[in-house]
Design an enzyme around this catalytic site. Structure first.
Site: not given
Length: 226
Positions: A66, A79, A188, A68
């Site tokens: 999801d 990202f 991740h 930031y």
């Protein structure tokens, strides 16, 4: 919900965009905003990945979890942060692996739009989040929509590399059934999981090698100054 997306996505996503679950999600987001909660990214940026990267140009999918959840960070590309915003820890780790993999020095910014414009679909499984509350908008309807996005890309006849980073992203792997595509799953890049196999996964060189082997142009992963 009538998002601003590239026209190439309209027909493949028509059913998903008309789904009652997306209308319910829209109502939920409106209610959260009306209650004074900060939602990221801003509504105008929420579908930025589908606006910048047409379906017919997708060569690589980078799928995260999801957005930031800090103020001023998320802008609709997984990202990525806008110029002038300090790269978050997950992106710092992405840059570290990019350097180890291809020798590309870390960019002085965190703006990944140049990747998106080359056909890298920078998507999250969930496309909004409440300020300071990671995972707060899971199971609200986004997953069904992003399932449809991945299905649309997986239906392309030309080769696509799916980089699935984290457990939530890896749940989409079942939609990629054509042998023309490549799925590369890894932990991740968050500091919480990067040392469990993210570092050393070499996603960038593997993606380019696959594209070239299938007659497609590689991605230039070096980012210009923002």
């Amino acid at each position: 919900m009538t998002p601003r997306i590239d026209p190439s996505w309209a027909a493949p996503l028509a059913e998903a965009l008309a789904c009652p679950s997306l209308a319910a999600l829209d109502a939920f987001l409106a209610a959260e905003a009306a209650a004074g909660k900060a939602i990221f990214p801003p509504a105008a940026d929420r579908f930025r990945a589908l606006e910048l990267t047409p379906l017919d140009r997708v060569r690589v999918v980078i799928l995260g979890q999801d957005p930031y959840h800090g103020p001023g960070q998320a802008h609709g590309l997984s990202f990525s942060v806008r110029p002038g915003v300090r790269p978050p820890p997950s992106l710092v780790n992405i840059y570290k692996e990019l350097h180890a993999d291809l020798g590309i020095a870390p960019a002085r910014h965190g703006f990944l739009e140049a990747w998106a414009r080359q056909g890298v679909l920078l998507l999250n499984t969930v496309m909004s989040v409440e300020s300071g509350r990671a995972g707060s908008h899971r199971n609200r309807g986004w997953e069904r929509f992003t399932d449809a996005v991945i299905r649309a890309v997986a239906g392309k006849p030309d080769p696509v590399v799916f980089l699935l980073w984290g457990a939530h992203a890896q749940q989409k792997a079942g939609f990629v059934t054509r042998p023309d595509h490549l799925v590369l799953a890894a932990p991740h890049p968050s500091p919480l999981s990067a040392y469990k196999g993210w570092f050393g996964s070499r996603p960038f060189s593997q993606a380019n090698a696959f594209l070239v082997a299938h007659g497609a142009a590689p991605i230039d992963w070096a980012l210009p100054d923002a």
